[in-house]
Design a protein around this motif. Sequence first.
Motif: not given
Length: 182
Positions: A23-36, A40-43
């Motif tokens: 019932g919650h709408r994911p915010r794809w842009w937030l997931v993508i930003v988190l992955v990026v 970057i932090l891993l690099v």
Amino acid sequence: MAPISCHYRPVSMDDKLNSVFGGHRPRWWLVIVLVVVVGILLVFLSIFAVMANREACKDGLLAEQKCRNFTHLLEHELTQAQDVLLGMEIQAATCNQTVVTLTASLEKEKAQGHKQQELVKELQGEMEKLKQKLQDTTTELQQLRKKNEASEGGNGSNSSGNTINPLAIYVLLTLSLGALLA
């Protein structure tokens, strides 16, 4: 034949996503930003780890080289100390052997010294006897001379060819005594 038309009722994607995500709408842009951001932090973290390890590795290699050098130096000093110790042990053994030899020689010299002292005492005793004999002979000679002079005194002639000088007798006896002692 007439075309069959199928009419489906259009279903919106939002309904399907709501049913999948509870019932919650994911915010794809937030997931993508988190992955990026995580990427970057891993690099950056891996770059920092490599750099930190490189410095630590260099420091470790330097410390290991210093340790090897110090160990080599200690081994060299230990070898030198062992060589010196071996030389000292050999010198001590030589000194001990010399002490044993000198002690044996000293004992021999002491024994010879005692023998020589006994010989000296014996020779001193002989000298005393010879001195006594010399004195007795001199006294006897003087008595003989007096008798001879008394007997010749009546004749009135001096027979110096038959008379022995007491000094000559003393010198002859002293020389013979010296020859005996030598």
